[in-house]
Design an enzyme around this catalytic site. Structure first.
Site, short mmCIF file in Angstrom:
data_model
loop_
_atom_site.label_atom_id
_atom_site.label_comp_id
_atom_site.label_asym_id
_atom_site.label_seq_id
_atom_site.Cartn_x
_atom_site.Cartn_y
_atom_site.Cartn_z
N ARG B 63 0.86 -1.18 0.00
CA ARG B 63 0.00 0.00 0.00
C ARG B 63 0.90 1.23 0.00
NH1 ARG B 63 2.62 1.74 3.63
NH2 ARG B 63 1.15 3.42 3.90
N GLY B 64 0.27 2.41 -0.08
CA GLY B 64 1.05 3.62 -0.24
C GLY B 64 1.03 3.98 -1.71
N ALA B 65 0.63 5.22 -2.02
CA ALA B 65 0.40 5.60 -3.41
C ALA B 65 1.59 5.30 -4.32
CB ALA B 65 -0.01 7.08 -3.48
N ARG B 106 -7.81 -0.14 -6.48
CA ARG B 106 -8.04 0.94 -5.51
C ARG B 106 -8.30 2.23 -6.28
NH1 ARG B 106 -4.54 1.13 -0.33
NH2 ARG B 106 -6.51 2.07 0.34
N GLN B 211 -1.60 1.61 10.15
CA GLN B 211 -0.34 1.79 9.44
C GLN B 211 0.70 2.50 10.32
OE1 GLN B 211 -3.31 2.57 8.18
NE2 GLN B 211 -3.52 1.91 6.06
N ASP B 252 -2.31 10.74 -1.35
CA ASP B 252 -2.69 9.77 -2.37
C ASP B 252 -3.07 10.45 -3.67
OD1 ASP B 252 -3.27 8.40 0.38
OD2 ASP B 252 -3.01 6.82 -1.11
N ASN B 262 -5.86 12.06 1.25
CA ASN B 262 -4.90 11.22 1.97
C ASN B 262 -5.66 10.37 2.99
OD1 ASN B 262 -2.15 10.39 2.46
ND2 ASN B 262 -2.19 11.55 4.37
N LYS B 263 -4.96 9.50 3.66
CA LYS B 263 -5.53 8.55 4.63
C LYS B 263 -6.58 9.21 5.52
CE LYS B 263 -4.83 5.16 4.91
NZ LYS B 263 -5.72 4.34 4.07
#
Lengths: 360, 360
Positions: B63-65, B106, B211, B252, B262-263
């Site tokens: 995960r993570g853009a 996603r 995370q 993101d 973002n998250k």
């Protein structure tokens, strides 16, 4: 195990409808729901020693400012029965030891000290060991019963604020499980529903102890009230999506300035509500008010790192990581639309308006 | 299992110092750290099918853009090797199928589409099946290597902002584990430390997927950087206690208006920082910028309710409770002090200042 219809003591059936009874006195024992087992099991535990009450408060078997006040009062009653004192002086001395232990369990909620002080004062009025025992038990039962009627009054005042169809966000658990029964913030929801209004609740999980997921969701489902859980991180999102019409939370201590000590995370919920022009209310009985202290006097409890490092017994973090785990934060008065009490709704400016509250 | 010194492909030892390598290409296989196993186990998984890459992205194994952009590019490479196509048209057609699957994993992070589109464009330039295969693999390896050099450049710019002794709050994981290596927000921390400044990090747990607890704490401990975890509910508290000098988060997707996806929880961290006059920075490579879309075009991913209802396999909520689980939120530009990119630090007003960014 006893059911939710259990007597609150004195063989007098208490009007509990279908609600949960968090703490009660039964045949010389203190009976409480073990909240660490919720929502998996609705399990009642019985204690006969004040030391076990102290442990139960510390371990969050019982929590919520009003509930721990009542539990501590019952704890002193147990101490009076445990004591082998032959004189009132000896009994009071034994009770002082219990008082110190019980008082030291949690530092932030004021109801704990409030109830303990009232019971000790009552004890000092007794003329014999048995008179003291009977006096403080009667008195503690009254505190417990008053808690429910207080919540019902508070709920009724709060319900007047609420319009049909509202979605109320709440944080942590200020419900029946935080009190003897009925609840403060959730008491307002119950009262609004009883008056025929449709109200739905969005509950935050409330890390780290998950009172929202485990307790608020449980008791609202139990009562058939529509509840939706969100992670604490989603408060801003649901507000920005215009899903929330009002916030109602409980309190562990309210100062005369209107500063509210409540579960960690309350402050940021209030700031977000303010940004989105959503009215933010606190529901708290007068026993939660501390008109003597200043902000700097109050200790914010720092809890065990394990609440962050693990979930249940499962460690979820790398070894040796540092943790900060404050249990409460402070919401300043400018973020609060009103404080719902059993004597009416306190409007800002709080400091000025305290004098209009009955009996102050 | 391969170590952190693993080659990034082409038998050319990549300068990884002691950092973790999140995703790499090795002998026809895509190798990645299984992030669902962290922090308990540092376990590497190898994939030879693009379908497995899609699953890995969906299940947050990676995960993570920036990291999912690279993983998806490698996924297309696998698809080209899996294909039994005899012509470039057939190969491109097979790759289109893989593209659609990978793209659908996603919806919010723009780097995923960015990388996939670049690789497809490259594929269309090839004159034979094998030329396409070699062309897109070389190109994907370059995207992966560029990710690290981009982060190092970005980190260097960001490090200039930071004063010796700062305590930086970060949310979620925008670290080496969100990229190929080095990280964006945590890349800034690494660069500041490399330049001799003492920097400590306060990391939010980041419910529901944790995370912060699992990944940020892990990779900072791994690199010997001082990190303290807090629950997401304690952001307001630590800020009110003046414990935070700066916030740096990843992104993101960044729109031309400066709105940052973002998250979930980022928005409220930004609001709290704003209230406490703490500068709030976003660290994001140019590949995270989406200068075409408007806010309303972007889908906020809603994730599985089980992320809220259970921890691991253990259900922590009462049966049948409703859940809302958005994965991202939107931070508006007025809360952002600057966006740290590999081409410099973008200052507000962002919409106007985009034109000063090189090559725009």
């Amino acid at each position: 195990m006893i059911g939710p219809y259990q007597l609150l003591g004195h063989n007098k059936k208490y009007v509990m409808d279908n609600s949960l009874l968090t703490v009660s006195w039964e045949d010389g024992k203190v009976v409480m729901i073990d909240q660490t087992k919720l929502p998996k099991k609705l399990e009642y535990v019985k204690y006969t020693k004040y030391q076990d009450i102290a442990k139960a408060i510390k371990r969050l078997i019982i929590r919520g400012a009003p509930a721990i006040g009542v539990a501590a009062a019952f704890g002193l009653c147990l101490a009076s029965f445990q004591s082998k004192a032959g004189s009132t002086a000896e009994l009071l001395s034994d009770m002082e030891i219990a008082y110190t232990l019980l008082r030291g369990t949690r530092p932030t909620a004021v109801n704990l000290v409030w109830a303990l002080d009232l019971v000790m004062k009552k004890a000092r009025e007794g003329n014999s060991v048995n008179q003291i025992r009977k006096g403080i038990l009667d008195y503690s039962l009254k505190i417990a019963q008053d808690d429910v009627s207080t919540n019902k009054k508070l709920g009724k005042y709060g319900a007047e604020l609420i319009n049909d169809g509202e979605v109320v966000l709440t944080h942590c658990n200020a419900g029946s499980l935080a009190t003897v029964a009925y609840g403060t913030a959730l008491g307002v929801i119950r009262a609004a529903r009883k008056s025929g209004k449709e109200v739905r609740v969005i509950a935050t999980e409330t890390r780290p102890v998950m009172q929202g997921s485990r307790l608020t969701a449980f008791e609202l489902k139990h009562d058939g009230i529509d509840v939706c859980l969100i992670p604490d991180t989603a408060v801003g999102y649901v507000m920005s999506q215009k899903m929330i019409s009002r916030v109602i939370v409980g309190a562990d201590r309210v100062l005369r300035t209107g500063h509210v000590f409540n579960k960690i995370g309350t402050y940021q919920v209030a700031v977000m509500a303010n940004r989105h022009m959503i009215p933010f209310y606190v529901a708290a009985p007068m026993s939660t008010f501390d008109l003597e202290s200043d902000i700097g006097d109050i200790v914010i409890e720092q809890r065990d790192a394990r609440e962050i490092l693990q979930v249940g017994n499962r460690v979820i973090t790398p070894k040796g990581v540092d943790v900060l785990n404050p249990a409460f934060d402070i919401t300043p008065p400018e973020l609060i639309a009103g404080i719902i009490t059993e004597e009416g709704i306190l409007q800002p400016p709080f400091k000025k308006n305290f004098k209009y509250i009955k009996g102050r």
